[in-house]
Design an enzyme around this catalytic site. Structure first.
Site, short mmCIF file in Angstrom:
data_model
loop_
_atom_site.label_atom_id
_atom_site.label_comp_id
_atom_site.label_asym_id
_atom_site.label_seq_id
_atom_site.Cartn_x
_atom_site.Cartn_y
_atom_site.Cartn_z
N THR A 66 0.84 -1.19 0.00
CA THR A 66 0.00 0.00 0.00
C THR A 66 0.88 1.25 0.00
O THR A 66 2.10 1.16 -0.12
CB THR A 66 -0.98 -0.03 1.19
N LYS A 70 3.48 1.51 -3.77
CA LYS A 70 2.84 0.79 -4.88
C LYS A 70 3.52 1.01 -6.23
O LYS A 70 3.40 0.19 -7.13
CB LYS A 70 1.35 1.16 -4.96
N ARG A 158 -8.64 17.27 -11.45
CA ARG A 158 -8.38 18.67 -11.12
C ARG A 158 -7.15 19.20 -11.85
O ARG A 158 -7.10 20.37 -12.21
CB ARG A 158 -8.21 18.81 -9.60
#
Length: 276
Positions: A66, A70, A158
């Protein structure tokens, strides 16, 4: 690994206290009476390679990976699967008996399996999908949607440059859309997916106009804290089919557990309760 050694697996991250993986895997180990162990491991980035290289010699058969490892784990692994390369990240490690390390990504499998389970009437070929976010989770979602047969994907982020970069990776089926236009690519979509952290507890809200939502659209949010995000609440009120993000977390863990411990686990209400 000798045959009489108890198989070990775990999850590697920094930090790691937030991970739900130990609760889930320990639930499955107990449920199926599997003789094995699964443990959380806090590993700093500078120690990642030495720790991972040592794990097969310690009896580990694999691990989950995690944040923030990764991407960097792909440089350490001896082999990286094609889907992990496509997604630009790995979340599952398999250790072969000769010590070779294979990096894979099961996020796409977890997403699409959860989607089909939560919205069994959804037809991938029925129309375009709108995806919010262009990070690692987005790549996994897009790859699985293309494989499922979705004809067109509108990707909005964004930072537009990141959306364009991801769109170019996947080719003509994916189009980058300006974030300010996100609300305009919802109404004719058959599926809307939020892959960002917006709407998560402690994060900013997902500020996208949602008045285009209506019955016939499937809406899913990868955020599972809270379980029912503002996006899912709005979708439910508009008559959409909604799918929460917890199932993806559960389903992505299935292939690794099966490979490491030789038992295919079931994703059910007991598994959900184990991590809530």
């Amino acid at each position: 690994m000798t045959e009489n050694r108890i198989p070990l697996a775990g999850v590697i991250g920094c930090p790691i206290a937030h991970s739900k993986s130990p609760q889930l895997h320990r639930h499955w180990l107990k449920t199926y009476g599997v003789d094995g162990h699964y443990m959380p491991m806090h590993v700093e980035p500078e120690d990642l390679e030495s720790v991972v290289r040592m794990m097969p010699r310690m009896g580990f058969v694999g691990a989950n990976v995690t944040i923030p490892h990764k991407q960097s784990i792909m440089e350490i692994a001896d082999k990286v699967t094609d889907r992990a390369k496509l997604m630009g990240a790995a979340n599952t490690l398999i250790f072969h008996e000769d010590g070779a390390i294979v990096a894979d990504n099961t996020d796409g499998y977890g997403f699409i399996t959860n989607l089909h389970e939560g919205a069994p009437d959804w037809d991938a070929k029925s129309g375009p999908a709108t995806v919010f976010g262009a990070g690692g989770a987005s790549r996994a979602v897009i790859a699985s949607l293309i494989e499922a047969g979705v004809p067109e994907i509108r990707l909005t982020n964004r930072t537009r440059s990141r959306a364009k970069e991801v769109a170019q990776t996947f080719g003509s089926k994916v189009t980058a859309v300006d974030w300010v236009e996100a609300g305009n690519v919802i109404e004719d979509a058959s599926l809307v997916v939020n892959t960002t952290s917006l709407g998560m507890t402690g994060q900013r809200r997902l500020r996208v106009p949602l008045d285009g939502l209506h019955s016939g659209i499937v809406v899913t949010d990868l955020v599972y804290n809270p379980l029912k995000t503002e996006l899912l609440q709005a979708a439910e009120e508009a008559g959409c089919t909604v799918v929460d993000g917890l199932g993806m977390l559960l389903h992505q863990a299935v292939p690794g557990f099966e490979r490491w411990f030789g038992q295919r686990p079931e994703v059910n209400s007991a598994a959900r309760d184990a991590i809530l």
